[in-house]
Design an enzyme around this catalytic site. Structure first.
Site: not given
Ligand SMILES: [Zn+2]
Length: 239
Positions: A77, A96, A98, A166
């Site tokens: 990613e 980033h 989750h 996500h």
């Protein structure tokens, strides 16, 4: 310590802090724009954040091409990072993740709003990016620059954006500030759920309050938290 070495060291610290604060677990990542070349960024090889060492930090072109991989496998990613640096010259760091409290907001359409002083760093509005809208059924991972560009469009000029089913992205003008925002995004989400379970009439920060807090949050404020977090993960703190 040379500028690049210092930033690599700081990026390792950022990974450890985000892991300890529950923002990343075995997954999720944090990057920084290269200090000498704005067309490149620094990001670990594919590894759980709490395990990352200095030698794991790789350099990438904005399109996600590794500069000198030396056998190290990158995150799938990584396109998230390059696309956000490309879209926003003011962004110097990207997280980033989750983390568990943000996920429910991305799937219910219920907006996360700043609920307390430190939560103001998430911005007055937190948009939700739905990968399905443009790309249909996917495995939800951001695997291409086209997906990264679409995410960057939804983020706009803000500091945070949720990703449906996500996680989220957080951007900032320097690494410590981005980590700070990522930690308080997760905490804000958790506190908001608690407050809304208690009352339907939660008083969120006003737009003006968010602006004032954001304007007055200085690097010194962020450093106070950073020093504390460094101690908790047994990493050196540098002014
Ligand atoms: Zn992800």
């Amino acid at each position: 310590m040379a500028k690049l070495d210092a930033l690599i060291d700081e990026l390792v610290t950022a990974n450890r802090i985000l892991a300890r604060e529950g923002v990343v677990d075995s997954f999720g990542h944090v990057s920084a724009r290269h200090p000498d070349n704005p067309r490149r960024y620094l990001l670990s090889r594919s590894r759980a954040p709490d395990c990352i060492e200095n030698d794991d930090i790789m350099e990438f072109a904005l399109d996600g091409t590794p500069i000198d991989a030396r056998g190290r496998g990158p995150y799938l990613e990584r396109y998230i990072h390059g696309a956000l640096y490309e879209a926003r010259s003011d962004v110097m760091s990207v997280v980033h993740n989750h983390s568990e409290s943000v996920i429910p907001y991305g799937v219910t359409g219920k907006a996360i709003k700043p609920i307390f002083h430190m939560g103001a760093s998430i911005g007055h509005e937190v948009p939700i990016w739905d990968q399905h809208t443009k790309f249909g059924d996917t495995d939800l991972l951001v695997r291409t620059m086209a997906q990264g560009h679409d995410l960057a469009k939804k983020l706009g000029k803000g500091a945070t954006c949720l990703m449906r089913g996500h996680g989220c992205v957080v951007v900032g003008p320097y690494l410590r500030r981005t980590v700070y925002t990522a930690i308080y995004l997760e905490l804000n989400a958790k506190l908001q759920m608690q407050a809304e379970a208690m009352s339907k009439k939660v008083r969120f920060l006003t737009k003006g309050e968010v602006s004032k807090v954001t304007e007055t949050t200085s690097p010194a404020n962020v450093n106070r938290a950073w020093e504390n977090w460094c101690r908790a993960v047994d990493r050196p703190y540098r002014d």
